[in-house]
Structure formats: structure tokens, C-alpha cells
Enzyme design. Structure first.
Site, PDB file in Angstrom:
ATOM      1  N   PHE A   1      -5.910  -0.822   5.377  1.00  0.00           N
ATOM      2  CA  PHE A   1      -4.518  -0.735   4.650  1.00  0.00           C
ATOM      3  C   PHE A   1      -4.122   0.640   3.927  1.00  0.00           C
ATOM      4  CE2 PHE A   1      -6.211  -5.196   3.669  1.00  0.00           C
ATOM      5  CZ  PHE A   1      -6.225  -5.454   5.056  1.00  0.00           C
TER       6      PHE A   1
ATOM      7  N   GLU B   1       0.586  -1.152   0.063  1.00  0.00           N
ATOM      8  CA  GLU B   1       0.126  -0.182   0.022  1.00  0.00           C
ATOM      9  C   GLU B   1       0.745   1.135  -0.117  1.00  0.00           C
ATOM     10  OE1 GLU B   1      -0.169  -2.602   2.419  1.00  0.00           O
ATOM     11  OE2 GLU B   1      -2.047  -3.343   1.218  1.00  0.00           O
TER      12      GLU B   1
END
Lengths: 286, 326
Positions: free
Chosen positions: B94, B69
Site C-alpha cells: 500500500f 496511504e
């Protein structure tokens, strides 16, 4: 477009840039000394021989991109940009001061010609990946080059390896990354703080073509960039071995100079050394 | 139909239910068809976040980042630097949960119009449990200069919001939900970034809700009407910039406010409204949302019930507040 300099002129330019770095840091009273001095030859090679850009038209759509991922080394970039004509050299003395376009760490929105905002480490390569993917979509992948200067201590960051994996997967061959392998970080030698070796093997394992060079030899930087452009199916990492504090003997190899500026006395001594090339010649302005 | 063009009978048993994220998927496909600059990147959740429609239509403009991410949002910054309009998606836990600093430096401070899409927000994610039930995303994104924060109320609004995001020149965050929830707006219902909308006009109290909770607030207002309470419901799909004018116009009349959100009340919509009112018009206020705690596994309805995020809880909170001032 900027004129490409000969090797002799480049070496002189790198020295002038080092002098400016010392003056800027002394005037600012804070900032990083060792990294910018060590990077002066690489940045000089890029700005005055390797890259295509136009300081009078910084947004020229066909320009090459320079990203300084280790933003704390930005004094060397500012100095190179001033010498290249992006802005007047006098402005260099405003580094880190209130109201200056030359922020302590580079801010793109403040100064035309900067391509990114950086300082927090580990992001430059990801941004380069995004740029390279966009260039691929626009079918200019083999026409524009993205140069990313990274620190070695920076490679402790996980984000670096996420980007390394992506660039390897998509074979982003117009990225030429340069690791400033000076072996120091703030808390000490890199191999004590967080060992990076075998760094070459690591990058190769991630799908990169790796070339090791002497990062304080301008000719070898230029040659390596030419070689990198010939690699068509992989991103390229130049592991550039540099001497931190290069050109100023009392700073060289000393990690305590990573994060501090010279005081007046030290600056005077440093400038004398740079002007006389370490006592080898008599300085023009002495 | 009222002037907001909402469904007339929002409690009808046959009301269409659809996950809010589906609207995002359609919106992205629509804007991707219309504008070649729109690109999309995902962190190994392409179907879940509903980017698959875009991916199928425009594979050459889709990038699979893998489970990374920090890289996802920073690659987004690089794409935007080259003039693309990048939508990047993952689960909200995330992204933005894992990569706040990258968003701060390379998107907000760097002023790159990346479109962040956080799906599966709130406790209604259900069985996956607390790790995956993102509750702090609104607070995390709201404090960042330059960032626009959106939480659409149903899938149709999510579709409109997605199209609007592509035309907006700022960094944006949009919050999506996993579960199917009632579609109670229509194609004619207005949506504009930065606007809050009075869905139910009233005089006694102001209920300000966002995301999945607006429907619950609307149902609560119907129940309250039968109880003899005239509650005003403001739907606030843009949490930042907050529509101060609409909110103040209402609260100046009602003098009482209840905020409702499926996330931490601290720092979320409740925090934003509290800051506004503290500055401009201090009023009696109660914040419904998660009260400084995490969620847990369960089915969505069990969890919404447990954490007090239903129409019934809103109804009770309104009565309690009105009772105080008697």
C-alpha cells in the site's frame, strides 16, 4: 515584514498583478490564464494584507505559510511574490523558460519563498495537515496560519478528502483552505465533468467550518480570513466564488481559457482592458 | 567470529529467529527517545508495522492517519517541512504501492526527508496472498531521484538502519519483512547507508543478496564450500545508492554474478546490479528473484520453495553457472 495595504491600494495591486500575469503568459507562450486571473484578488489579499512573512527572510520561523495546491495557477503567486519583494519583477518574464527559477509548476527547491512543490493535484491540504500537526507539537498552533489555495476541479482527487477527514479529526484550526470555485476544469464545467455540489455540505460533513464568499471581492476575502481565525475548534474552508479569467472580458467564464496563454494580439487587448478597467477609465499608459 | 562480526555458526538449530520489522520498532523507539524531532505516522497498521513501541512511549508524537496511504506520505512531507523527522509506515503493497506520485512530487522533487517504512514485503508474507506480497517496491523507489532504498538482512540490522535513517537528510525507503528470520549478525556487525559488505570472501563467483535473501545466500555459500566452490557473498542492504566500488572490486575478480532478492528481479537489486555491470564491467550474470509474476497464498517456506528463493536454489544456480564456463 511586509506592509499591509489599504483596500484601495489592494485593488490597484490586484490589477497590476493581473497585468503581469498577462505579460508573463504571453512571453512564456504556454500556461494557464483563467485560474491565475480569477485568483488575483484572493492572492493579493493574502500577500498584501492577511499573511505575516518577510520577503527578505523567507525562512523566518514565525511566518505564515502559503501553499498553492493547484500549482498550475502559480503565475499569480509569482507575480504577487515579485510585487512583495521576494525577487525583481523583471524575473517574471522568465516564467517557464530554460534556467528560470520560475518553473511552469512551482518547485520549492528552485525559488526561495515557495513552501511546496505542486502541480499534480490534491496534495496541498495533506501537506498543510502535516505542517499543522507539527505546529501543534511545537505549541505554536494559534500563532501561525496555513493558507491553502485549492482548485475546485482538484477536488475530484481522493487525496483531498483523505486530508479533509484528517484535518476534521484532529481539528486543525490553523488551516484556512480556500477553494477557487470558478466552476471550470480542463474538459469543461465542473458540474458536467464531475459534479461537486453540494460542496459546502460536503466540507461541513467532514468536520469543517465553511464560509462562502465572493472571491473577487478583496474586502470579503480579508473579512473571511479574520472570521476563520476566530474559529478555534475546526479547520476552515472558504468557498470563494470567482470568475475565471476575471478582469479580461473575453476570457471570463470561458473554460477554453483554462489551459492556454494569450497570443500577442489577445494580450494587447487584455492589457488594454485591465488598464482601463474594462473601458471605465482611461489607462495611464495608453 | 570473522571481521564482519557475524555469528560463527549461522546454521545452528538454536539460532534466534525474529521478524525484521521488530528491529525497526526498537530502532524507532531508540531514536525517538533520543531525538524529539522524530515523529511517526501510520495508516491503521501500528502493531503490524511495529510502530506501537514508539506510540506507547511518545503518544504526543504519533499520528494515526487511518487507511489513507496517499495522505500518509503527503502529511509526512508537511511534517518534514516543519523540521520534523517523520517515519511513516504501512504495508509495502500500500505504501509505496498506492502513493507513488505523492512520494515523487511532495517528497523526492520537493526534497523533504520523509522516512518511508514498507513492512510485509516479499512472498514470505504467506497466507495473505498476492495482493499483500509486495514485490515491486524496490523497483518503484529506486527510480526516484533523491530517494535512498534500504533492505536490511535481519532484525538487528533493521534496528541500526532505522537509527541511521533518522540522521540521513534525504528521503529514505526501508523494506521490512513479516516472518521471523534468523538473526545472524551481531551488535558489532557494521552498517552504514550506502555500503555493501563482503560477508563471505571467495574467489569463484559473486553472490549479491539483499533483505531476507542474504541469510539464504550465506547458507548456500557454506554448502558450496563443501562442494569445493569458493563463493563470495556480498550483502547489499542499500540498493540505492548502490555500493559500486565493493561490487566491482568483487566481480572484477570472479567475473560471475548471481543476485538474489525476494522481489521482482526486474528493476530490483538484480536490475540495479545489471545496470552497473553493463556500464562498468559486463560480466556473466543471473538474477534470482520473482520472474515477472505475482505470488499466491501458502506458508512462507512453501512459497520460497516454489519461487526458487532458498539456499538450495542459489547453490544450484551457482553450479549451473560454473558448469557453463567449463
Amino acid at each position: 515584514m511586509v506592509t499591509k495595504l489599504s483596500l484601495d491600494a489592494l485593488e490597484k495591486k490586484a490589477n497590476d498583478i493581473r497585468e503581469d500575469i498577462i505579460r508573463m503568459l504571453e512571453e512564456a507562450g504556454s500556461g494557464h490564464s483563467a485560474g491565475p486571473l480569477g485568483l488575483a484578488d484572493i492572492v493579493t489579499a493574502l500577500y498584501f494584507n492577511v499573511m505575516d512573512y518577510d520577503p527578505k527572510n523567507p525562512d523566518w520561523p514565525e511566518r505564515d505559510i502559503f501553499l498553492m495546491s493547484n500549482g498550475h495557477c502559480v503565475p499569480v503567486q509569482y507575480a504577487a511574490m515579485a510585487h512583495a519583494g521576494f525577487f525583481d519583477r523583471k524575473e517574471l518574464m522568465t516564467l517557464r523558460k530554460y534556467g528560470s527559477r520560475l518553473q511552469g509548476h512551482p518547485e520549492r527547491t528552485k525559488l526561495s519563498g515557495l513552501e511546496n512543490t505542486s502541480g499534480p493535484l490534491g496534495c496541498g491540504l495533506s501537506q498543510a495537515c502535516g505542517m499543522a500537526l507539527a505546529m501543534r507539537m511545537d505549541h505554536v498552533e494559534r500563532k501561525r496560519w496555513i493558507y491553502v489555495v485549492m482548485g475546485d476541479g482538484e477536488q475530484d482527487e481522493g487525496n483531498v478528502w483523505e486530508a479533509a477527514m484528517l484535518a476534521g479529526k484532529y481539528k486543525l484550526s490553523n488551516i484556512i483552505a480556500i477553494t477557487d470555485r470558478n466552476n471550470i476544469q480542463i474538459d469543461g464545467p465542473t458540474e458536467e465533468i464531475m459534479p461537486l455540489e453540494d460542496l459546502k455540505a460536503k466540507w461541513e460533513a467532514f468536520g469543517w467550518h465553511v464560509i462562502e464568499i465572493d472571491g473577487n471581492n478583496i474586502e470579503s476575502v480579508i473579512d473571511a480570513c479574520s472570521m476563520a481565525k476566530a474559529i478555534e475548534n475546526k479547520p476552515v474552508m472558504l468557498i470563494a466564488h470567482t470568475v475565471p479569467g476575471k478582469g479580461v472580458e473575453f476570457m471570463e467564464y470561458d473554460f477554453t481559457w483554462h489551459g492556454k496563454p494569450p497570443n500577442r494580439e489577445e494580450a494587447k487587448k487584455a492589457l488594454h482592458e485591465l488598464r482601463t478597467l474594462g473601458g471605465k477609465i482611461r489607462g495611464e499608459h495608453e | 567470529m570473522n571481521n564482519m562480526h557475524l555469528l560463527t555458526d549461522i546454521t545452528a538449530t538454536d539460532i534466534v529467529q525474529e521478524p525484521i520489522r521488530k528491529g525497526f520498532g526498537r530502532g524507532l523507539k531508540t531514536i525517538g527517545d533520543a531525538n524529539e524531532a522524530v515523529v511517526a505516522a501510520c495508516a491503521d497498521l501500528t502493531d503490524s508495522t511495529q510502530m506501537s513501541l514508539f506510540k506507547e512511549a511518545h503518544p504526543e508524537r504519533f499520528i494515526e492517519i487511518g487507511v489513507a496511504e496517499q495522505n500518509l506520505v503527503t502529511v509526512g512531507s508537511g511534517l518534514a517541512a516543519m523540521g520534523k523527522i517523520p517515519f511513516v509506515s504501512s504495508y509495502a503493497a500500500f505504501m509505496p504501492g498506492r502513493c507513488w506520485e505523492q512520494i515523487r512530487t511532495t517528497i523526492c522533487l520537493n526534497d523533504r526527508p520523509v522516512k518511508l517504512v514498507g513492512s510485509h514485503a516479499g512472498v514470505s508474507v504467506g497466507p495473505d496472498g498476492a495482493t499483500h506480497q509486495m514485490l515491486e517496491d524496490i523497483a518503484l523507489m529506486r527510480v526516484l531521484p533523491n530517494m535512498v532504498v534500504l533492505a536490511p538482512g535481519d532484525s538487528l540490522e533493521a534496528e541500526k538502519a532505522t537509527v541511521a535513517m533518522a540522521a540521513d537528510r534525504r528521503p529514505n525507503y526501508i523494506r521490512l519483512a513479516r516472518e521471523a528470520t534468523p538473526v545472524f549478525t551481531t551488535a558489532e556487525t557494521p552498517f552504514e547507508i550506502g555500503k555493501a559488505y563482503v560477508y563471505t570472501p571467495g574467489e569463484d563467483i559473486t553472490i549479491i543478496a539483499t533483505g531476507t535473501m542474504t541469510y539464504q545466500a550465506m547458507v548456500a555459500a557454506e554448502k558450496l564450500y563443501k562442494d569445493g566452490v569458493d563463493a563470495e557473498v556480498i550483502h547489499c542492504p542499500t540498493i540505492k545508492p548502490l555500493d559500486a566500488e565493493t561490487i566491482l572490486h568483487s566481480v572484477r575478480r570472479t567475473k560471475r554474478v548471481i543476485t538474489v532478492e525476494e522481489g521482482q528481479a526486474a528493476g530490483g537489486l538484480g536490475g540495479a546490479v545489471a545496470e552497473l555491470l553493463a556500464d562498468k564491467f559486463p560480466a556473466r550474470m543471473h538474477r534470482i528473484g520473482m520472474q515477472d509474476r505475482f505470488g499466491e497464498s501458502g506458508n512462507p517456506n512453501e512459497l520460497l520453495e516454489k519461487f526458487g528463493l532458498t539456499a538450495k536454489h542459489i547453490q544450484l544456480a551457482v553450479h549451473a553457472m560454473l558448469e557453463e564456463s567449463k
